[in-house]
Motif scaffolding. Structure first.
Motif, PDB file in Angstrom:
ATOM      1  N   LEU A 145      23.423  52.276   7.444  1.00 51.08           N
ATOM      2  CA  LEU A 145      23.711  51.361   6.443  1.00 51.08           C
ATOM      3  C   LEU A 145      22.439  50.583   5.612  1.00 51.08           C
ATOM      4  O   LEU A 145      22.634  50.439   5.010  1.00 51.08           O
ATOM      5  CB  LEU A 145      24.714  50.957   6.759  1.00 51.08           C
ATOM      6  CG  LEU A 145      25.114  49.611   5.948  1.00 51.08           C
ATOM      7  CD1 LEU A 145      26.293  50.527   4.624  1.00 51.08           C
ATOM      8  CD2 LEU A 145      26.944  49.177   5.949  1.00 51.08           C
ATOM      9  N   LEU A 146      22.078  50.113   6.641  1.00 55.06           N
ATOM     10  CA  LEU A 146      20.567  48.804   6.437  1.00 55.06           C
ATOM     11  C   LEU A 146      20.041  50.163   5.389  1.00 55.06           C
ATOM     12  O   LEU A 146      18.737  49.654   4.628  1.00 55.06           O
ATOM     13  CB  LEU A 146      20.101  48.654   8.176  1.00 55.06           C
ATOM     14  CG  LEU A 146      18.584  48.276   7.618  1.00 55.06           C
ATOM     15  CD1 LEU A 146      19.785  46.705   6.833  1.00 55.06           C
ATOM     16  CD2 LEU A 146      18.708  47.450   8.624  1.00 55.06           C
ATOM     17  N   PHE A 147      19.444  51.107   6.107  1.00 57.88           N
ATOM     18  CA  PHE A 147      18.171  52.127   5.189  1.00 57.88           C
ATOM     19  C   PHE A 147      18.829  52.716   3.807  1.00 57.88           C
ATOM     20  O   PHE A 147      17.931  52.706   2.924  1.00 57.88           O
ATOM     21  CB  PHE A 147      18.237  53.405   6.027  1.00 57.88           C
ATOM     22  CG  PHE A 147      17.086  54.091   5.282  1.00 57.88           C
ATOM     23  CD1 PHE A 147      16.024  53.924   6.127  1.00 57.88           C
ATOM     24  CD2 PHE A 147      17.828  55.436   4.874  1.00 57.88           C
ATOM     25  CE1 PHE A 147      14.945  55.056   5.158  1.00 57.88           C
ATOM     26  CE2 PHE A 147      16.333  56.398   4.388  1.00 57.88           C
ATOM     27  CZ  PHE A 147      15.677  56.163   4.165  1.00 57.88           C
ATOM     28  N   VAL A 148      19.834  52.938   3.582  1.00 61.28           N
ATOM     29  CA  VAL A 148      20.921  52.749   2.247  1.00 61.28           C
ATOM     30  C   VAL A 148      21.358  51.490   1.695  1.00 61.28           C
ATOM     31  O   VAL A 148      20.571  51.785  -0.349  1.00 61.28           O
ATOM     32  CB  VAL A 148      22.071  53.735   2.458  1.00 61.28           C
ATOM     33  CG1 VAL A 148      22.649  53.230   1.345  1.00 61.28           C
ATOM     34  CG2 VAL A 148      22.203  55.155   2.987  1.00 61.28           C
ATOM     35  N   CYS A 149      20.631  50.557   2.049  1.00 63.60           N
ATOM     36  CA  CYS A 149      20.927  49.308   1.457  1.00 63.60           C
ATOM     37  C   CYS A 149      19.301  49.345   1.357  1.00 63.60           C
ATOM     38  O   CYS A 149      19.121  48.395  -0.513  1.00 63.60           O
ATOM     39  CB  CYS A 149      21.435  48.174   2.084  1.00 63.60           C
ATOM     40  SG  CYS A 149      23.422  48.237   2.781  1.00 63.60           S
ATOM     41  N   ILE A 150      17.772  48.959   1.589  1.00 64.72           N
ATOM     42  CA  ILE A 150      17.049  48.905   0.972  1.00 64.72           C
ATOM     43  C   ILE A 150      16.330  50.161  -0.675  1.00 64.72           C
ATOM     44  O   ILE A 150      16.027  49.581  -0.901  1.00 64.72           O
ATOM     45  CB  ILE A 150      15.999  48.790   2.521  1.00 64.72           C
ATOM     46  CG1 ILE A 150      16.902  47.859   3.555  1.00 64.72           C
ATOM     47  CG2 ILE A 150      14.930  49.378   2.655  1.00 64.72           C
ATOM     48  CD1 ILE A 150      15.282  48.315   4.844  1.00 64.72           C
ATOM     49  N   ILE A 151      17.167  51.721   0.099  1.00 63.20           N
ATOM     50  CA  ILE A 151      16.379  52.515  -0.701  1.00 63.20           C
ATOM     51  C   ILE A 151      17.102  52.492  -1.833  1.00 63.20           C
ATOM     52  O   ILE A 151      16.565  51.988  -2.930  1.00 63.20           O
ATOM     53  CB  ILE A 151      17.226  53.661  -0.083  1.00 63.20           C
ATOM     54  CG1 ILE A 151      16.541  54.269   0.825  1.00 63.20           C
ATOM     55  CG2 ILE A 151      16.803  54.812  -1.248  1.00 63.20           C
ATOM     56  CD1 ILE A 151      14.601  54.167   0.972  1.00 63.20           C
TER      57      ILE A 151
ATOM     58  N   PHE B  58      12.986  48.393  -9.219  1.00 61.82           N
ATOM     59  CA  PHE B  58      12.651  49.514  -9.285  1.00 61.82           C
ATOM     60  C   PHE B  58      12.627  49.083 -11.206  1.00 61.82           C
ATOM     61  O   PHE B  58      12.179  49.569 -12.213  1.00 61.82           O
ATOM     62  CB  PHE B  58      11.920  50.733  -9.291  1.00 61.82           C
ATOM     63  CG  PHE B  58      11.265  51.493 -10.197  1.00 61.82           C
ATOM     64  CD1 PHE B  58       9.801  51.947  -9.958  1.00 61.82           C
ATOM     65  CD2 PHE B  58      12.158  52.731 -10.427  1.00 61.82           C
ATOM     66  CE1 PHE B  58       8.968  52.451 -11.107  1.00 61.82           C
ATOM     67  CE2 PHE B  58      11.358  53.396 -11.327  1.00 61.82           C
ATOM     68  CZ  PHE B  58      10.188  53.205 -11.786  1.00 61.82           C
ATOM     69  N   PHE B  59      14.045  50.045 -11.922  1.00 63.03           N
ATOM     70  CA  PHE B  59      14.994  49.907 -12.852  1.00 63.03           C
ATOM     71  C   PHE B  59      14.735  48.458 -13.450  1.00 63.03           C
ATOM     72  O   PHE B  59      14.528  48.613 -14.973  1.00 63.03           O
ATOM     73  CB  PHE B  59      15.595  50.839 -12.906  1.00 63.03           C
ATOM     74  CG  PHE B  59      15.814  52.327 -12.501  1.00 63.03           C
ATOM     75  CD1 PHE B  59      15.569  52.853 -13.788  1.00 63.03           C
ATOM     76  CD2 PHE B  59      15.669  52.866 -11.801  1.00 63.03           C
ATOM     77  CE1 PHE B  59      15.255  54.119 -13.810  1.00 63.03           C
ATOM     78  CE2 PHE B  59      15.518  53.960 -11.849  1.00 63.03           C
ATOM     79  CZ  PHE B  59      15.211  54.964 -12.613  1.00 63.03           C
ATOM     80  N   THR B  60      14.637  47.703 -12.577  1.00 63.35           N
ATOM     81  CA  THR B  60      14.970  46.670 -12.969  1.00 63.35           C
ATOM     82  C   THR B  60      13.888  46.087 -14.138  1.00 63.35           C
ATOM     83  O   THR B  60      13.821  45.947 -15.250  1.00 63.35           O
ATOM     84  CB  THR B  60      15.843  45.057 -12.592  1.00 63.35           C
ATOM     85  OG1 THR B  60      16.949  46.212 -11.840  1.00 63.35           O
ATOM     86  CG2 THR B  60      15.632  43.971 -12.956  1.00 63.35           C
ATOM     87  N   LEU B  61      12.969  46.461 -13.281  1.00 64.75           N
ATOM     88  CA  LEU B  61      11.493  45.583 -13.693  1.00 64.75           C
ATOM     89  C   LEU B  61      11.155  46.961 -15.135  1.00 64.75           C
ATOM     90  O   LEU B  61      10.041  46.616 -15.382  1.00 64.75           O
ATOM     91  CB  LEU B  61      10.286  45.922 -12.873  1.00 64.75           C
ATOM     92  CG  LEU B  61      10.399  44.669 -11.424  1.00 64.75           C
ATOM     93  CD1 LEU B  61       9.040  44.803 -10.499  1.00 64.75           C
ATOM     94  CD2 LEU B  61       9.829  43.570 -12.028  1.00 64.75           C
ATOM     95  N   PHE B  62      11.357  48.493 -14.341  1.00 70.18           N
ATOM     96  CA  PHE B  62      11.142  48.944 -15.653  1.00 70.18           C
ATOM     97  C   PHE B  62      11.593  48.282 -17.080  1.00 70.18           C
ATOM     98  O   PHE B  62      10.980  48.284 -18.167  1.00 70.18           O
ATOM     99  CB  PHE B  62      11.513  50.642 -15.002  1.00 70.18           C
ATOM    100  CG  PHE B  62      11.450  51.431 -16.382  1.00 70.18           C
ATOM    101  CD1 PHE B  62       9.816  51.898 -16.708  1.00 70.18           C
ATOM    102  CD2 PHE B  62      12.386  51.888 -17.271  1.00 70.18           C
ATOM    103  CE1 PHE B  62       9.352  52.496 -17.545  1.00 70.18           C
ATOM    104  CE2 PHE B  62      12.023  52.624 -17.747  1.00 70.18           C
ATOM    105  CZ  PHE B  62      10.116  53.667 -18.523  1.00 70.18           C
ATOM    106  N   ALA B  63      12.393  47.958 -16.901  1.00 69.35           N
ATOM    107  CA  ALA B  63      13.497  47.841 -18.213  1.00 69.35           C
ATOM    108  C   ALA B  63      12.848  46.135 -18.752  1.00 69.35           C
ATOM    109  O   ALA B  63      13.120  46.121 -19.809  1.00 69.35           O
ATOM    110  CB  ALA B  63      14.973  47.509 -17.817  1.00 69.35           C
ATOM    111  N   VAL B  64      12.769  45.131 -17.966  1.00 66.82           N
ATOM    112  CA  VAL B  64      11.958  44.026 -18.345  1.00 66.82           C
ATOM    113  C   VAL B  64      10.354  44.238 -19.209  1.00 66.82           C
ATOM    114  O   VAL B  64      10.425  44.478 -19.952  1.00 66.82           O
ATOM    115  CB  VAL B  64      11.694  43.440 -17.664  1.00 66.82           C
ATOM    116  CG1 VAL B  64      10.765  42.430 -17.353  1.00 66.82           C
ATOM    117  CG2 VAL B  64      13.443  42.672 -16.703  1.00 66.82           C
ATOM    118  N   ASN B  65      10.146  45.130 -18.564  1.00 65.38           N
ATOM    119  CA  ASN B  65       8.396  45.872 -18.708  1.00 65.38           C
ATOM    120  C   ASN B  65       8.897  46.650 -20.233  1.00 65.38           C
ATOM    121  O   ASN B  65       8.178  46.470 -21.720  1.00 65.38           O
ATOM    122  CB  ASN B  65       7.830  46.787 -18.306  1.00 65.38           C
ATOM    123  CG  ASN B  65       6.696  47.025 -18.350  1.00 65.38           C
ATOM    124  OD1 ASN B  65       5.501  46.494 -19.493  1.00 65.38           O
ATOM    125  ND2 ASN B  65       5.763  47.923 -17.716  1.00 65.38           N
TER     126      ASN B  65
END
Length: 145
Positions: free
Chosen positions: A6-12, A19-26
């Protein structure tokens, strides 16, 4: 084991969302600059197209004022600087009058005027902010011109 998975899935998932938030802001910051550049380029193209007609008009006005030719015309329009240079392949223009350089040319058949039109937008604002368009136009005056 379930807590580790569950911790691994949350981190991924967190990495994926960030990544998609930074891509959208860029991309959202890039779009207005791209639209501004397209707008300025379109404005420069329209000014160069209108300058083709102005090149003919300036020749007509010079002829009506008794001048035989024009060497160049330079003027500013809002944030644009427009330069129209006239080239005469068979003659040379000095002080608004022709000096023949080729006596054997058939001027009624070979009379052509090349107009070099340069449009510069946003002069002095920065290398990546300036827009420069250069076009050549061939003008064919009629016999009585």
């Amino acid at each position: 084991m379930k807590k580790g998975f569950l911790l691994f899935v949350c981190i991924i998932t967190l990495i994926f969302v960030s990544f998609f938030t930074l891509f959208a802001v860029n991309k959202s910051a890039y779009i207005p600059k791209h639209i501004k550049n397209v707008f300025l380029y379109t404005q420069a193209k329209i000014l160069s197209e209108n300058s083709k007609e102005l090149a003919k008009y300036f020749l007509y006005e010079a002829k009506s004022q008794g001048k035989q030719c024009i060497d160049k015309v330079k003027f500013k329009y809002e944030n644009a600087q427009i330069l129209i240079q006239y080239l005469y392949p068979l003659r040379e223009c000095i002080n608004f009058s022709f000096t023949d350089t080729n006596k054997d040319a058939n001027l009624s058949k070979d009379n052509i005027i090349i107009s070099n039109i340069s449009v510069l937008l946003n002069e002095g604002s920065g290398v990546n902010e300036e827009i420069f368009i250069n076009e050549n136009v061939f003008l064919y005056p009629d016999d009585n011109f």
